[in-house]
Design a protein around this motif. Sequence first.
Motif, PDB file in Angstrom:
ATOM      1  N   PHE A  41       0.840  -1.211   0.000  1.00 48.91           N
ATOM      2  CA  PHE A  41       0.000   0.000   0.000  1.00 48.91           C
ATOM      3  C   PHE A  41       0.869   1.253   0.000  1.00 48.91           C
ATOM      4  O   PHE A  41       0.560   2.233  -0.672  1.00 48.91           O
ATOM      5  CB  PHE A  41      -0.921   0.025   1.221  1.00 48.91           C
ATOM      6  CG  PHE A  41      -2.069  -0.947   1.152  1.00 48.91           C
ATOM      7  CD1 PHE A  41      -2.264  -1.751   0.038  1.00 48.91           C
ATOM      8  CD2 PHE A  41      -2.963  -1.057   2.199  1.00 48.91           C
ATOM      9  CE1 PHE A  41      -3.321  -2.646  -0.031  1.00 48.91           C
ATOM     10  CE2 PHE A  41      -4.031  -1.946   2.151  1.00 48.91           C
ATOM     11  CZ  PHE A  41      -4.202  -2.744   1.039  1.00 48.91           C
ATOM     12  N   HIS A  57     -16.070   5.320   3.877  1.00 51.40           N
ATOM     13  CA  HIS A  57     -16.055   5.238   5.343  1.00 51.40           C
ATOM     14  C   HIS A  57     -15.887   3.804   5.817  1.00 51.40           C
ATOM     15  O   HIS A  57     -15.994   3.541   7.016  1.00 51.40           O
ATOM     16  CB  HIS A  57     -17.337   5.836   5.917  1.00 51.40           C
ATOM     17  CG  HIS A  57     -17.304   7.321   5.962  1.00 51.40           C
ATOM     18  ND1 HIS A  57     -16.683   8.022   6.969  1.00 51.40           N
ATOM     19  CD2 HIS A  57     -17.768   8.252   5.107  1.00 51.40           C
ATOM     20  CE1 HIS A  57     -16.788   9.316   6.745  1.00 51.40           C
ATOM     21  NE2 HIS A  57     -17.431   9.495   5.611  1.00 51.40           N
ATOM     22  N   GLU A  63     -15.155  -5.700   7.031  1.00 48.26           N
ATOM     23  CA  GLU A  63     -14.938  -5.671   8.484  1.00 48.26           C
ATOM     24  C   GLU A  63     -15.459  -6.929   9.162  1.00 48.26           C
ATOM     25  O   GLU A  63     -14.865  -7.419  10.126  1.00 48.26           O
ATOM     26  CB  GLU A  63     -15.584  -4.429   9.087  1.00 48.26           C
ATOM     27  CG  GLU A  63     -14.799  -3.176   8.724  1.00 48.26           C
ATOM     28  CD  GLU A  63     -15.420  -1.924   9.294  1.00 48.26           C
ATOM     29  OE1 GLU A  63     -15.541  -1.849  10.515  1.00 48.26           O
ATOM     30  OE2 GLU A  63     -15.798  -1.032   8.504  1.00 48.26           O
ATOM     31  N   TRP A  66     -12.810  -9.627   8.494  1.00 47.35           N
ATOM     32  CA  TRP A  66     -11.584  -9.594   9.306  1.00 47.35           C
ATOM     33  C   TRP A  66     -11.839  -9.529  10.794  1.00 47.35           C
ATOM     34  O   TRP A  66     -10.933  -9.458  11.577  1.00 47.35           O
ATOM     35  CB  TRP A  66     -10.570  -8.593   8.797  1.00 47.35           C
ATOM     36  CG  TRP A  66     -10.895  -7.130   8.846  1.00 47.35           C
ATOM     37  CD1 TRP A  66     -11.301  -6.396   9.916  1.00 47.35           C
ATOM     38  CD2 TRP A  66     -10.731  -6.207   7.767  1.00 47.35           C
ATOM     39  NE1 TRP A  66     -11.426  -5.100   9.568  1.00 47.35           N
ATOM     40  CE2 TRP A  66     -11.088  -4.936   8.263  1.00 47.35           C
ATOM     41  CE3 TRP A  66     -10.314  -6.328   6.436  1.00 47.35           C
ATOM     42  CZ2 TRP A  66     -11.037  -3.790   7.462  1.00 47.35           C
ATOM     43  CZ3 TRP A  66     -10.274  -5.180   5.662  1.00 47.35           C
ATOM     44  CH2 TRP A  66     -10.630  -3.939   6.160  1.00 47.35           C
TER      45      TRP A  66
ATOM     46  N   LYS C 302      -7.830  10.270   3.564  1.00 48.77           N
ATOM     47  CA  LYS C 302      -9.040   9.449   3.515  1.00 48.77           C
ATOM     48  C   LYS C 302      -9.695   9.435   4.887  1.00 48.77           C
ATOM     49  O   LYS C 302      -9.006   9.505   5.906  1.00 48.77           O
ATOM     50  CB  LYS C 302      -8.668   8.000   3.161  1.00 48.77           C
ATOM     51  CG  LYS C 302      -8.651   7.709   1.678  1.00 48.77           C
ATOM     52  CD  LYS C 302      -8.437   6.215   1.473  1.00 48.77           C
ATOM     53  CE  LYS C 302      -9.653   5.419   1.896  1.00 48.77           C
ATOM     54  NZ  LYS C 302      -9.395   3.982   1.946  1.00 48.77           N
ATOM     55  N   PRO C 303     -11.018   9.290   4.942  1.00 48.82           N
ATOM     56  CA  PRO C 303     -11.642   9.089   6.253  1.00 48.82           C
ATOM     57  C   PRO C 303     -11.136   7.785   6.871  1.00 48.82           C
ATOM     58  O   PRO C 303     -10.765   6.869   6.139  1.00 48.82           O
ATOM     59  CB  PRO C 303     -13.139   8.969   5.929  1.00 48.82           C
ATOM     60  CG  PRO C 303     -13.306   9.515   4.564  1.00 48.82           C
ATOM     61  CD  PRO C 303     -12.009   9.294   3.848  1.00 48.82           C
ATOM     62  N   VAL C 304     -11.142   7.723   8.207  1.00 49.09           N
ATOM     63  CA  VAL C 304     -10.749   6.475   8.861  1.00 49.09           C
ATOM     64  C   VAL C 304     -11.687   5.363   8.409  1.00 49.09           C
ATOM     65  O   VAL C 304     -12.900   5.530   8.413  1.00 49.09           O
ATOM     66  CB  VAL C 304     -10.798   6.623  10.392  1.00 49.09           C
ATOM     67  CG1 VAL C 304     -10.658   5.275  11.066  1.00 49.09           C
ATOM     68  CG2 VAL C 304      -9.702   7.565  10.852  1.00 49.09           C
ATOM     69  N   PHE C 305     -11.086   4.262   8.000  1.00 50.91           N
ATOM     70  CA  PHE C 305     -11.866   3.109   7.543  1.00 50.91           C
ATOM     71  C   PHE C 305     -12.561   2.499   8.749  1.00 50.91           C
ATOM     72  O   PHE C 305     -11.904   2.108   9.720  1.00 50.91           O
ATOM     73  CB  PHE C 305     -10.911   2.110   6.886  1.00 50.91           C
ATOM     74  CG  PHE C 305     -11.579   1.093   6.010  1.00 50.91           C
ATOM     75  CD1 PHE C 305     -11.702   1.317   4.654  1.00 50.91           C
ATOM     76  CD2 PHE C 305     -12.059  -0.095   6.534  1.00 50.91           C
ATOM     77  CE1 PHE C 305     -12.297   0.377   3.823  1.00 50.91           C
ATOM     78  CE2 PHE C 305     -12.658  -1.029   5.726  1.00 50.91           C
ATOM     79  CZ  PHE C 305     -12.778  -0.801   4.358  1.00 50.91           C
ATOM     80  N   GLY C 306     -13.886   2.415   8.720  1.00 55.77           N
ATOM     81  CA  GLY C 306     -14.616   1.784   9.827  1.00 55.77           C
ATOM     82  C   GLY C 306     -14.515   2.543  11.133  1.00 55.77           C
ATOM     83  O   GLY C 306     -14.165   1.971  12.164  1.00 55.77           O
ATOM     84  N   ASN C 359      -8.234  -2.108   9.918  1.00 57.94           N
ATOM     85  CA  ASN C 359      -8.860  -0.835   9.573  1.00 57.94           C
ATOM     86  C   ASN C 359      -7.821   0.237   9.228  1.00 57.94           C
ATOM     87  O   ASN C 359      -8.064   1.089   8.385  1.00 57.94           O
ATOM     88  CB  ASN C 359      -9.758  -0.358  10.708  1.00 57.94           C
ATOM     89  CG  ASN C 359     -11.135  -1.026  10.653  1.00 57.94           C
ATOM     90  OD1 ASN C 359     -11.513  -1.569   9.615  1.00 57.94           O
ATOM     91  ND2 ASN C 359     -11.855  -0.987  11.740  1.00 57.94           N
ATOM     92  N   MET C 361      -5.006  -0.430   7.783  1.00 59.83           N
ATOM     93  CA  MET C 361      -4.594  -0.763   6.422  1.00 59.83           C
ATOM     94  C   MET C 361      -5.689  -0.363   5.440  1.00 59.83           C
ATOM     95  O   MET C 361      -5.408   0.143   4.344  1.00 59.83           O
ATOM     96  CB  MET C 361      -4.281  -2.255   6.310  1.00 59.83           C
ATOM     97  CG  MET C 361      -3.033  -2.625   7.116  1.00 59.83           C
ATOM     98  SD  MET C 361      -2.764  -4.403   7.185  1.00 59.83           S
ATOM     99  CE  MET C 361      -2.336  -4.721   5.477  1.00 59.83           C
ATOM    100  N   GLY C 362      -6.960  -0.553   5.841  1.00 61.66           N
ATOM    101  CA  GLY C 362      -8.069  -0.129   5.004  1.00 61.66           C
ATOM    102  C   GLY C 362      -8.060   1.372   4.751  1.00 61.66           C
ATOM    103  O   GLY C 362      -8.441   1.839   3.677  1.00 61.66           O
TER     104      GLY C 362
END
Lengths: 221, 206, 587
Positions: A41, A57, A63, A66, C302-306, C359, C361-362
């Motif tokens: 990444f 979001h 989710e 994982w 980016k917004p925080v994932f989750g 999250n 990493m997301g």
Amino acid sequence: MDWSLPLNLSTQGVVIDRLFWIIAVLTGVAFILVEAGIIWFSIKYRRRDGQKAHYTHGSKKAEIIWTAVPAVILAVLGIYSGGVWADIRGASALPQDALTFNVVAKQFEWNITYPGSDGRIDTADDFVVRNQFHFPANEPVIVRLESEDVIHSFFVPELRVKQDAVPGMTIPIWFEATGTGEYQIACAELCGLGHYSMDAQVVIHDRADFDAWSAGQAAGN
Amino acid sequence: MAHAAAATAGRAHERGLDVYTQKVGMWIFLCSEVMFFAGLIGSYIVLRFGASDAWGEPGEVLNVPVTAVNTFILICSSVTMVKAFAAAQEGDQKSIKIYTLATAALGALFLGVQGYEYTELILHSEWQGSHGFTPQAGLYGATFFTMTGFHGFHVFLGVVFLSWASIRAFRGHWGPNNYQGLEVLGLYWHFVDLVWIILFTIVYLI
Amino acid sequence: MATIVAEGTGQAILEEHHPQTFLRKYMFSTDHKIIAIQFLIYTLFFLMIGGFLAIMMRYQIAWPDQTLPGGGILPESMVASGYMLPEFYNSLVTMHGSIMVFLAIMPMLVGVYANYLIPLQIGADDMAFPRLNMMSFWLMVPAGLLTLASFFVVGGAASSGWTLYAPLSARPDLSGVELGQIYWLLALVLIGLSSILGSVNYITTVINMRAPGMTWFRMPLTVWALFITAILGLLAMPVLSAAGIMLLFDQTIGTTFFLPEGGGQPLLWQHLFWFFGHPEVYILILPAMGFTSEIIAAGSRKPVFGYHAMVWAIISIAFLGFVVWGHHMFQSGMNPMLGLSFTISTLLIAVPSAIKTFNWMGTMWRGNLHFHTAMLFAVGFVAMFAIGGLSGIFMASTPVDIYIHDTYFIVAHIHYVLFGGSLFALFGAIYYWFPKMFGRMMNEKLGKVHFWLTLIFFNLVFFPMHGVGMAGMMRRIYDSSGYAHLQGIQDTNALITFAALGLYASGFLFAFNFFWSMKKGKKAEANPWNATTLEWQTPSPPMHGNWAETPVVYHGPHEFSHPDVEDKDWLAQNERPDVVSPAGGGH
């Protein structure tokens, strides 16, 4: 650079080592996935002018996956560990009528009480040897751990045995050696300034040699 | 804390708890106090189960009647505390003075009786064949003096703050627009009272 | 023009009309920002001390048969004719851990950043109780002095490990340490009080002082993490205080709470200590997770994932943190059947940690990653924390723990979590919020060199410790040359010590950058990272009272790269919706 588990000489060590390597493989895979993902990444999505990040979001599906996958793996691992633990330390795991030794730790030595010629502990022919633990291989033995002063920990790496010796308590543990030879007890719990040198000799005999040694000691006393 | 109240009173806020800040703060502080006493009381229970012969029968060493009276004194002080707060809300200056002072005095009286109790225990009692029941007298003495001592320390702090509140009462500080300090102090005082009732039960009566 | 509200009057006056002495402004300040900076200087000092103790320790481990270089300046009670004494080594072990946990990492995470960030990120003008806040710093000062003094009293500093296991810690006749132990216990009680007062302040502030529109689920993850951490501290610290006081009584007035001779129970100490100690572990990592979330979101644009999952993960970690303490005690003699329940709860607590890692990493996935120094440290945190989390699974499995308990495997694990985790995140936080604190940028070139040196040396120090632990090396061993099974790893120990020297030295690069940038760094704008949270929407550094006017919040905390926003890739929490109106604004 010898970064491996030392030679294993006990029946319990076989299952402990197996469990260790199972966890090592599982965590190793997770480790590679996570670290490779981070590096990938970091390179793939590094800053480029004019590029706008993907606006999201999160993803319920991702989710849930994982959360569930680690939960299941860990649950299975927990149940498997619990079974092995019960075989080693469970209330009914302690073998009946096994040869029993009292090991009393104190700053900074180990005093071992031997059952003597009748093979029974807490009888008149018991004898004590300081810093020398002789016992027979290929049969379960019980060690009743006590401490006279502070907390020590009875650790024999090759037997994969470790148990704290706590003043005011008698803690029985058992193990079965699968080979003979000379090793060491180390103290694994900080117990004062001589902690580092609180070692004792471990000698594992076959049964005949042990009986002969024991008889010799008893006669010497 | 007056500074905080003034500094925040004028500002708009997202709705939190519909309670003024000092009161929230005291509630949260009391949660921490609950854990402190839970640590002491939990240890007491574990130690007592582990070595029950180290404890005496109720009344064997400890003077239950005197402490019962002392408990009653502390309960009365909670009543006067409530009265002081009610008086402040009504603006009854005379009652504010009487009841804050009475609460402080009852708290001090409790400490006095506890001091008498300690002196008697240490100097004039017998426990397990030796003279004097002290913090060194086994686990019984150690847990008794630690738990009641820390409670007494809390009462002492309460008396200090109550004295300060009394001085303010005599200066006409408290009233319908300024009762928060008394209310917050009251929360603390009732908590200390409640802890004592628990301690009295498990240390003296069981 | 900066305005503050004068005490008691409710009347706004200009700051310039309110001259303050140096003492009021910088020493006994009630401004949360000044108190945070006081904590920062304090904790950096103790980080340096704690690190130095570790270096001395490492020297002894690598070369036990050699004299300590420069050891001659130390008193005979520590280094005799050039050789370090075992009692001094035990003090080093104990005080390295104690100082790092209680005087460096914990107050740096909480004292510095809860103080600095909570009011700024929720749009408050200060803490709920500013004077209590000042007191919580000034309680730490005598605690620090007592700790330093304890090295120079008769018998030396405490030497029974940072876990202070009784009876060793309670019996001066067995440990050889009396005053040092007492000093440390007194310091611990002061630290506990300071931490409890701080927690009361943080919790109250978050509950009651959020700016209009700052709903619970618009709070930045840092605030969430610090809020939950404060609850953990509030409930765990008093238990340690109670236990510490009992230990102090055992030590000084002859009670026997933890001494079996008088009917007491050594294991009771361990239960009380770890009932505090495990929540403490999460006190040391949750804020770091909060900083990381924030920095990675801003760095990835980016917004925080989750976001919601992140919040629930923090809450569940905190809750489970109170029921896992027994996993420190599998080999302690505790009833073995308790072991199973603690294994289950311990493995459960790994799940939210895994969620958080994925999250993060997301959040990076399909981002536009800006690798400034803070971002490097935040990503480094994720990479290192993952290792620490994974190695924890070995210990959670009770049978494996029989072998690796009290070995260097544990030392490796704790340092991957506390150094690779907490401290990496803290370095990231310092680089990230430095411009806000001091109005100047830290030097990026030096910062990047510092990051790469830290990453490399850190892994050279702590990764081989897994191997050393597998070989069976016990913790807290002054000299391992007497053990046959440890002969093969002495060269690894020397390597670790060389790397540790490098790691410590790279810390000075950071210190230089820190102090040089404070005076000479490039002037910082209000929002150098184009970030969305409220603290960036006020000048750097913010004025007394934080805001020219109270901010009103309209959006979630990390609205980066919103498709409806044309001219820029971020949307501040307080930007009015009639200026820009995104569809998915937070909640």
